[in-house]
Design a protein around this motif. Structure first.
Motif, PDB file in Angstrom:
ATOM      1  N   ASP A  66       2.714  77.484  45.275  1.00 54.83           N
ATOM      2  CA  ASP A  66       1.478  77.967  45.907  1.00 54.83           C
ATOM      3  C   ASP A  66       0.622  78.815  44.978  1.00 54.83           C
ATOM      4  N   ARG A  67       1.109  79.116  43.802  1.00 57.09           N
ATOM      5  CA  ARG A  67       0.402  80.049  42.916  1.00 57.09           C
ATOM      6  C   ARG A  67      -1.007  79.583  42.582  1.00 57.09           C
ATOM      7  N   GLY A  68      -1.152  78.305  42.279  1.00 60.63           N
ATOM      8  CA  GLY A  68      -2.470  77.784  41.916  1.00 60.63           C
ATOM      9  C   GLY A  68      -3.479  77.916  43.044  1.00 60.63           C
ATOM     10  N   GLU A  69      -3.061  77.561  44.271  1.00 59.73           N
ATOM     11  CA  GLU A  69      -3.972  77.634  45.423  1.00 59.73           C
ATOM     12  C   GLU A  69      -4.373  79.069  45.737  1.00 59.73           C
ATOM     13  N   ILE A  70      -3.410  79.980  45.707  1.00 55.99           N
ATOM     14  CA  ILE A  70      -3.721  81.382  46.013  1.00 55.99           C
ATOM     15  C   ILE A  70      -4.587  81.980  44.896  1.00 55.99           C
ATOM     16  N   ALA A  71      -4.335  81.596  43.657  1.00 51.73           N
ATOM     17  CA  ALA A  71      -5.177  82.066  42.543  1.00 51.73           C
ATOM     18  C   ALA A  71      -6.607  81.543  42.700  1.00 51.73           C
ATOM     19  N   PRO A  83      -9.889  91.459  55.290  1.00 51.58           N
ATOM     20  CA  PRO A  83      -8.660  92.283  55.237  1.00 51.58           C
ATOM     21  C   PRO A  83      -7.459  91.589  55.876  1.00 51.58           C
ATOM     22  N   HIS A  84      -7.682  90.911  57.008  1.00 50.03           N
ATOM     23  CA  HIS A  84      -6.575  90.228  57.696  1.00 50.03           C
ATOM     24  C   HIS A  84      -6.094  89.025  56.890  1.00 50.03           C
ATOM     25  N   MET A  85      -7.022  88.307  56.282  1.00 52.57           N
ATOM     26  CA  MET A  85      -6.650  87.149  55.477  1.00 52.57           C
ATOM     27  C   MET A  85      -5.766  87.567  54.307  1.00 52.57           C
ATOM     28  N   VAL A  86      -6.167  88.622  53.611  1.00 54.98           N
ATOM     29  CA  VAL A  86      -5.399  89.079  52.446  1.00 54.98           C
ATOM     30  C   VAL A  86      -4.004  89.544  52.874  1.00 54.98           C
ATOM     31  N   SER A  88      -5.070  76.604  54.166  1.00 59.51           N
ATOM     32  CA  SER A  88      -6.338  76.187  54.789  1.00 59.51           C
ATOM     33  C   SER A  88      -7.422  77.239  54.585  1.00 59.51           C
ATOM     34  N   TYR A  89      -7.056  78.438  54.131  1.00 61.75           N
ATOM     35  CA  TYR A  89      -8.056  79.469  53.843  1.00 61.75           C
ATOM     36  C   TYR A  89      -8.905  79.082  52.625  1.00 61.75           C
ATOM     37  N   ASP A 127     -14.183  78.385  49.856  1.00 62.51           N
ATOM     38  CA  ASP A 127     -15.068  77.524  49.075  1.00 62.51           C
ATOM     39  C   ASP A 127     -16.395  77.331  49.806  1.00 62.51           C
ATOM     40  N   ARG A 128     -16.364  77.138  51.133  1.00 59.19           N
ATOM     41  CA  ARG A 128     -17.607  76.958  51.896  1.00 59.19           C
ATOM     42  C   ARG A 128     -18.457  78.226  51.870  1.00 59.19           C
ATOM     43  N   ILE A 129     -17.819  79.386  51.968  1.00 65.25           N
ATOM     44  CA  ILE A 129     -18.565  80.650  51.905  1.00 65.25           C
ATOM     45  C   ILE A 129     -19.200  80.807  50.527  1.00 65.25           C
TER      46      ILE A 129
END
Length: 198
Positions: free
Chosen positions: A94-99, A131-134, A164-165, A170-172
Motif C-alpha cells: 500500500d505504500r505507493g498508493e498512500i504516498a 483530519p478524519h481521513m488521515v 478509495s480515498y 485526485d478529483r479535488i
C-alpha cells in the motif's frame, strides 16, 4: 509605521505616561492639565502609529482571508507528512498508493497558496474530512502491519475502502486546477476584448 494593536496601545500609553510624569513632576504643572495633555498625546499617537491588519482581516477573495489560507496550508502539509509516515509504516503493498495521497495533498496545498479562491472549493474537505481521513489511514497502516492471517479478509475490505480515498483526492486536486484554468480563461478573454477596443 504599523504595529499590532496591542503593542501600539502599549507604546502610546507608555509615552503618554512619561509625558504626564514629566509635566507633573518636572515642570510642576497642575495634575489635571498634565493629565489632559497626556491624554491628547495618547490619542495623537494612536492616530500617528498605524494599526497592522491581522491576517484574519486580510481578505484575499470572496470570504477567504489570509488566515484561512494559512491554516489550510498548514493542515494540508501536516496531513501530507502524516500520510507519508503512514506509507512508510504500513504494508509494503500500500505504500505507493498512500504516498500518492500525500502527494495530492501537497499539490492541493500549492494550488491554494497560489490562488486563495481554490480554498473556497476545498474548505469543507480541509476542515471536516481531512483530519478524519488521515487518522483512518494511520490506523489502517498500523492494523494492517500487525494483522495475522486470520484477519486477511477484514484487512482486504479496509484496504479497498482506504485506497478509495486516492481518486477522491485526485478529483479535488483536478477541481483546483480547473478553477485556476477557468479564472485564467476569463482574464485572457477580458484582456483580448480590451485589446480589440484599443
Amino acid at each position: 509605521m504599523r504595529l499590532p494593536d496591542g503593542l501600539r496601545q502599549i507604546v502610546a500609553a507608555t509615552l503618554a505616561a512619561a509625558l504626564f510624569l514629566g509635566l507633573f513632576f518636572g515642570v510642576q504643572l497642575v495634575w489635571w492639565a498634565a493629565f489632559a495633555l497626556a491624554a491628547v498625546t495618547y490619542g495623537a499617537l494612536l492616530l500617528i502609529v498605524g494599526r497592522r491588519t491581522p491576517a484574519d482581516e486580510i481578505v484575499l477573495g470572496h470570504r477567504v482571508t489570509a488566515a484561512d489560507v494559512s491554516r489550510a496550508a498548514e493542515a494540508l502539509e501536516t496531513a501530507a507528512a502524516r500520510l507519508s509516515a503512514a506509507a512508510q509504516n504500513g504494508p509494503e503493498t500500500d505504500r505507493g498508493e498512500i504516498a500518492r495521497m500525500a502527494a495530492h495533498l501537497r499539490s492541493i496545498r500549492q494550488k491554494i497558496l497560489a490562488d486563495p479562491e481554490d480554498y473556497r472549493s476545498t474548505r469543507r474537505f480541509v476542515t471536516s474530512y481531512l483530519p478524519h481521513m488521515v487518522e483512518t489511514v494511520e490506523r489502517y497502516s498500523d492494523l494492517a502491519r500487525l494483522a495475522r492471517e486470520n484477519h486477511a479478509d477484514r484487512v482486504a475490505r479496509l484496504r479497498a475502502r482506504i485506497l478509495s480515498y486516492g481518486p477522491v483526492l485526485d478529483r479535488i486536486d483536478q477541481a483546483c486546477l480547473e478553477n485556476d484554468f477557468a479564472a485564467l480563461e476569463v482574464e485572457v478573454d477580458a484582456l483580448a476584448t480590451q485589446m480589440k477596443r484599443g
